[in-house]
Design a protein around this motif. Structure first.
Motif, PDB file in Angstrom:
ATOM      1  N   GLU A   1      61.818  72.523  27.986  1.00 31.11           N
ATOM      2  CA  GLU A   1      61.536  71.183  27.861  1.00 31.11           C
ATOM      3  C   GLU A   1      60.992  70.463  29.043  1.00 31.11           C
ATOM      4  O   GLU A   1      60.018  69.628  29.021  1.00 31.11           O
TER       5      GLU A   1
ATOM      6  N   ASP B   1      57.432  71.710  29.565  1.00 31.79           N
ATOM      7  CA  ASP B   1      56.485  71.277  28.688  1.00 31.79           C
ATOM      8  C   ASP B   1      56.215  69.598  29.101  1.00 31.79           C
ATOM      9  O   ASP B   1      55.061  69.254  28.869  1.00 31.79           O
ATOM     10  N   SER B   2      57.395  68.796  29.443  1.00 29.36           N
ATOM     11  CA  SER B   2      56.905  67.611  29.659  1.00 29.36           C
ATOM     12  C   SER B   2      56.217  67.376  31.105  1.00 29.36           C
ATOM     13  O   SER B   2      55.444  66.393  31.072  1.00 29.36           O
TER      14      SER B   2
ATOM     15  N   LYS C   1      53.977  69.454  31.958  1.00 26.91           N
ATOM     16  CA  LYS C   1      52.593  69.823  31.708  1.00 26.91           C
ATOM     17  C   LYS C   1      51.890  68.867  30.812  1.00 26.91           C
ATOM     18  O   LYS C   1      50.521  68.647  31.100  1.00 26.91           O
ATOM     19  N   GLU C   2      52.500  67.875  29.974  1.00 22.10           N
ATOM     20  CA  GLU C   2      52.105  66.853  29.161  1.00 22.10           C
ATOM     21  C   GLU C   2      51.613  65.811  30.194  1.00 22.10           C
ATOM     22  O   GLU C   2      50.398  65.188  29.914  1.00 22.10           O
TER      23      GLU C   2
ATOM     24  N   GLN D   1      50.653  66.257  33.362  1.00 24.20           N
ATOM     25  CA  GLN D   1      49.388  66.951  34.058  1.00 24.20           C
ATOM     26  C   GLN D   1      48.390  66.616  33.019  1.00 24.20           C
ATOM     27  O   GLN D   1      47.194  66.259  33.574  1.00 24.20           O
ATOM     28  N   LYS D   2      48.660  66.915  31.879  1.00 27.30           N
ATOM     29  CA  LYS D   2      47.555  66.840  30.979  1.00 27.30           C
ATOM     30  C   LYS D   2      46.890  65.385  30.816  1.00 27.30           C
ATOM     31  O   LYS D   2      45.805  65.024  30.765  1.00 27.30           O
ATOM     32  N   LYS D   3      47.827  64.519  30.683  1.00 26.76           N
ATOM     33  CA  LYS D   3      47.523  63.179  30.409  1.00 26.76           C
ATOM     34  C   LYS D   3      46.716  62.710  31.762  1.00 26.76           C
ATOM     35  O   LYS D   3      45.713  62.113  31.872  1.00 26.76           O
TER      36      LYS D   3
ATOM     37  N   LYS E   1      43.358  64.273  31.052  1.00 25.07           N
ATOM     38  CA  LYS E   1      42.362  63.321  29.989  1.00 25.07           C
ATOM     39  C   LYS E   1      42.041  62.082  30.343  1.00 25.07           C
ATOM     40  O   LYS E   1      40.880  61.783  30.195  1.00 25.07           O
TER      41      LYS E   1
ATOM     42  N   ASP F   1      55.367  57.544  36.541  1.00 22.78           N
ATOM     43  CA  ASP F   1      55.360  58.950  36.286  1.00 22.78           C
ATOM     44  C   ASP F   1      56.151  59.654  37.534  1.00 22.78           C
ATOM     45  O   ASP F   1      57.067  60.720  37.039  1.00 22.78           O
TER      46      ASP F   1
END
Length: 134
Positions: free
Chosen positions: A83, A86-87, A89-90, A92-94, A97, A106
């Motif tokens: 978990e 995943d958070s 990496k989320e 990082q994705k934000k 993007k 953050d």
């Protein structure tokens, strides 16, 4: 700027885990300072990637110890690891993007999950390992 100070309250009393945690705290502090100083997006991205990579390595290290010493709460601890990854990496994705720098919120979030995990699941693991490793 959020800074995490390593002290004995973060120690799980297992040297090899504490060494990993110190490294993660150091990387977090580099990231926090970089965000506060307005360093380049490329540099912040590199530090965030290193923090995530080191965290993944550290989690695998803990999981290996849990398996070796037959830690009864392995499944729950491993789930929390996933978990957290995943958070991160989320986040990082934000960052990728939206092509946007990390915010103070953050950084606070990362600090909370790092210290929260150490003070919760890792303290329980450390207590268990202290008994079985000696």
């Amino acid at each position: 700027m959020k800074n995490i100070t390593w002290d004995e309250t973060l120690s799980v009393e297992v040297d090899e885990i504490d060494e990993d945690h110190r490294r993660l705290v150091d990387l977090f502090n580099i990231l926090s300072h970089s965000v506060a100083e307005g360093d380049s997006a490329d540099y912040i991205e590199a530090v965030l990637e290193e923090l995530i990579s080191c965290t993944i390595w550290h989690f695998r290290h803990e999981e290996r110890l849990m398996l070796l010493y037959k830690y009864e709460d392995f499944a729950r601890h491993k789930t929390e690891h996933q978990e957290l990854i995943d958070s991160a990496k989320e986040l990082q994705k934000k960052f990728h993007k939206e092509n946007k720098l990390l915010t103070n919120e953050d950084v606070e979030y990362l600090a909370d999950w790092l210290t929260g995990h150490i003070m919760g699941q890792d303290m329980r693991l450390g207590f268990y390992l202290m008994k079985v490793m000696r």
